[in-house]
Design a protein around this motif. Sequence first.
Motif, mmCIF file in Angstrom:
data_model
loop_
_atom_site.group_PDB
_atom_site.id
_atom_site.type_symbol
_atom_site.label_atom_id
_atom_site.label_comp_id
_atom_site.label_asym_id
_atom_site.label_seq_id
_atom_site.Cartn_x
_atom_site.Cartn_y
_atom_site.Cartn_z
ATOM 1 N N PRO A 105 -19.064 25.754 -85.402
ATOM 2 C CA PRO A 105 -18.127 24.814 -84.819
ATOM 3 C C PRO A 105 -18.860 23.737 -84.008
ATOM 4 O O PRO A 105 -19.941 23.976 -83.487
ATOM 5 C CB PRO A 105 -17.259 25.673 -83.900
ATOM 6 C CG PRO A 105 -17.451 27.086 -84.340
ATOM 7 C CD PRO A 105 -18.816 27.127 -84.950
ATOM 8 N N GLU A 127 -17.061 29.463 -91.057
ATOM 9 C CA GLU A 127 -18.520 29.449 -91.010
ATOM 10 C C GLU A 127 -19.061 29.010 -89.659
ATOM 11 O O GLU A 127 -18.442 28.223 -88.941
ATOM 12 C CB GLU A 127 -19.074 28.532 -92.102
ATOM 13 C CG GLU A 127 -18.883 29.097 -93.490
ATOM 14 C CD GLU A 127 -19.697 28.370 -94.532
ATOM 15 O OE1 GLU A 127 -20.812 27.915 -94.220
ATOM 16 O OE2 GLU A 127 -19.205 28.255 -95.664
ATOM 17 N N THR A 128 -20.241 29.529 -89.356
ATOM 18 C CA THR A 128 -21.054 29.043 -88.249
ATOM 19 C C THR A 128 -22.298 28.455 -88.890
ATOM 20 O O THR A 128 -22.983 29.134 -89.667
ATOM 21 C CB THR A 128 -21.435 30.184 -87.286
ATOM 22 O OG1 THR A 128 -20.223 30.709 -86.729
ATOM 23 C CG2 THR A 128 -22.341 29.689 -86.174
ATOM 24 N N GLN A 162 -23.903 21.131 -86.584
ATOM 25 C CA GLN A 162 -23.563 22.361 -85.888
ATOM 26 C C GLN A 162 -22.054 22.561 -86.002
ATOM 27 O O GLN A 162 -21.276 21.678 -85.631
ATOM 28 C CB GLN A 162 -23.960 22.293 -84.418
ATOM 29 C CG GLN A 162 -25.460 22.297 -84.206
ATOM 30 C CD GLN A 162 -25.796 22.250 -82.734
ATOM 31 O OE1 GLN A 162 -25.498 21.292 -82.051
ATOM 32 N NE2 GLN A 162 -26.416 23.312 -82.249
ATOM 33 N N HIS A 189 -11.413 30.529 -84.475
ATOM 34 C CA HIS A 189 -12.680 30.679 -85.190
ATOM 35 C C HIS A 189 -13.301 32.009 -84.749
ATOM 36 O O HIS A 189 -13.116 32.424 -83.595
ATOM 37 C CB HIS A 189 -13.618 29.510 -84.864
ATOM 38 C CG HIS A 189 -14.871 29.516 -85.672
ATOM 39 N ND1 HIS A 189 -16.000 30.194 -85.274
ATOM 40 C CD2 HIS A 189 -15.166 28.954 -86.867
ATOM 41 C CE1 HIS A 189 -16.942 30.039 -86.188
ATOM 42 N NE2 HIS A 189 -16.470 29.305 -87.164
ATOM 43 N N SER A 215 -16.081 32.782 -83.712
ATOM 44 C CA SER A 215 -16.961 32.689 -82.539
ATOM 45 C C SER A 215 -16.206 32.418 -81.237
ATOM 46 O O SER A 215 -16.806 32.408 -80.166
ATOM 47 C CB SER A 215 -18.004 31.587 -82.759
ATOM 48 O OG SER A 215 -17.389 30.307 -82.777
#
Length: 165
Positions: free
Chosen positions: A115, A105-106, A113, A138, A140
């Motif tokens: 990561p 998840e982001t 917040q 991750h 992102s």
Amino acid sequence: MPAEIVYLSLGSNIGDRGANLNVAIAALSSSSVRVRRVSAFYETEPVDYLAQDWFLNCVVEGETELPAGTLLRGLREIEMRMGSRKVIAKGPRILDIDILLYGDETIVTPELQVPHPRMTQRRFVLVPLVEIAPNLRHPSWHATAAELLATTTDRSEVRRVDTAK
């Protein structure tokens, strides 16, 4: 809710730092975190606010069925029970627990917040993370944890220590 894999960063630079980390790791179950892996402890040079003692840091891989916000509140409760106070931003503390990753998840809220916004630029996070999850990636990130560590510009000192300290 299915269990999520979470990565937590723990740090202490007041009192018996090793005991503080060990107590916090043991307390994670009270916040519904099943500890799967724990890195070694690392003595780390302060970053940002330099006029303080060195930290002892580690990273924990765990599993939880709690939503991220509820998990964060549980971790703050552990910090409070141990007497940790954040008097100065990035300053000395008995215990600091940060959620580094919560599954893939982001999350961006005023409180959380994920990561963690600076984790990929901090050796005190990356070194213990790479110890237990070198191939972690991750969505992102442009690279694995090990690759991020190899290319970080952070040159702060991070020394592995005997966990009995």
